[in-house]
Design a protein around this motif. Structure first.
Motif: not given
Length: 349
Positions: A97-98, A101, A108-110, A126, A128, A150
């Motif tokens: 995943f990283r 990115a 990556p979205c939080t 994205a 997780l 994340g």
């Protein structure tokens, strides 16, 4: 013809395919890697991003989905998975995943605001998601580490039993009323996830477990990739009682594209028409309202209707919604707006 809204999708298994060596991050970036999700296909189909699942398959036992055939079936599931083995696989997928990115494939979205900002692309928004908490220890140390990396969404089970709960089998015909509810440890995990504002996913969880989650959490109930049991009597699908329970919390259900969970005969091998998907959307809208229905494709984890095929085929589903009389505002809600809304209310940002 108005432009199609971007799609934020509730579930894909791209990271698992990469971890299993079925493709490479470079091919996901450049295309041609044999996955249903890659960057060129996403740009062609308006796939703005979604929940990217972390899932640890049992290395000693593989489920044969070709057995999802005949008038009825009940596939045997692996037993409880070793925590350390699961964690090793999950860490490998987080690393992938990283890597994606770092290559500009994923963003990556939080936060809900981060998803909205990322949806136009070119990188895929994205989030997780952990599909099955097999890798989580009783002290929740792994949960806290994954959250720091994340993780913002989690299902307690992927069908097989965990120390936390029991999932539904791949059984047809059947309801999800297949076993007991959450263990005491499972209840504690739900409370800890709530404290961390991790969204809890009911897909794959049995009915008693869903009821227990509903009693504990104050967050909207979410089933990221599930369909209407009234139209396809599969154990993986949600009864009207469950849909009403989700609606009462202002929750959401993402339409699963897997053929076996759409077709009234429960077959994974047979193709499914887009009109069948619309029937499921209609039923979900009737029970959940226009703010409670979204998409949860299961791309790279299931056989999907041939008219869609992969993320580049999403405009075919949007076209079917228009042909069915869905207005542009409702289509935008189903494509991404409802996911953004429910995650904002869950995460608080």
């Amino acid at each position: 013809m108005p432009a199609n809204p971007p799609v934020f999708d509730g579930h894909n298994d791209l990271l698992l395919k990469l971890q299993m060596g079925r493709s490479t991050p470079r091919r996901v970036r450049d295309g041609g890697g044999g996955t249903q999700v890659d960057l060129p296909k996403a740009m062609a189909g308006g796939f703005g991003g979604g929940m990217f699942a972390l899932f640890a398959p049992d290395p000693a036992e593989r489920m044969d989905v070709s057995r999802m055939a005949g008038e009825s079936y009940d596939l045997p599931l692996p037993g409880i998975m070793d925590e350390g083995t699961a964690l090793k696989t999950i860490v490998a997928q987080v690393a992938l995943f990283r890597e994606l990115a770092g290559m500009g494939v994923l963003l990556p979205c939080t936060s809900a605001a981060g998803i909205e900002a990322a949806l136009p692309g070119p990188a895929m928004a994205a989030v997780l998601h952990l599909e099955g908490a097999d890798c989580i220890d009783a002290e929740f140390r792994a949960l806290h580490v994954l959250h720091a990396l994340g993780l913002r969404s989690m299902g307690l089970v992927w069908s097989r039993k965990t120390r936390w709960a029991e999932g539904v089998p791949f059984r047809f015909p059947s309801t999800g009323d297949t076993g007991p509810g959450l263990t005491e440890e499972g209840r504690a995990l739900v409370r800890e996830a709530g404290r961390l504002r991790i969204a809890l996913d009911l897909s794959h969880l049995n009915e008693a477990g869903c009821d227990d989650v509903a009693k504990i959490t104050g967050a909207p109930l979410i089933a990221s990739h599930s369909n209407a049991h009234a139209l396809c009597p599969h154990a993986r699908n949600l009864t009207d009682r469950q849909l009403d329970q989700i609606a009462e919390t202002g929750g959401l259900v993402g339409l699963n594209f897997a053929r076996a969970f759409l077709s009234e005969d429960g077959q994974m091998g047979a193709d499914v028409a887009l009109t069948t998907m619309i029937r499921h959307l209609d039923h979900l809208l009737e029970r959940l309202g226009e703010g409670g229905v979204a998409l949860g494709s299961d791309f790279d984890g299931a056989a999907v209707p041939r008219e869609i095929g992969d993320v580049s085929g999403l405009p075919a589903l949007v076209g079917a919604m228009r042909q069915a009389g869905y207005g542009e505002e409702l289509i935008a809600k189903i494509c991404h707006g409802n996911w953004v809304d429910v995650l904002r209310r869950t995460w608080g940002r």
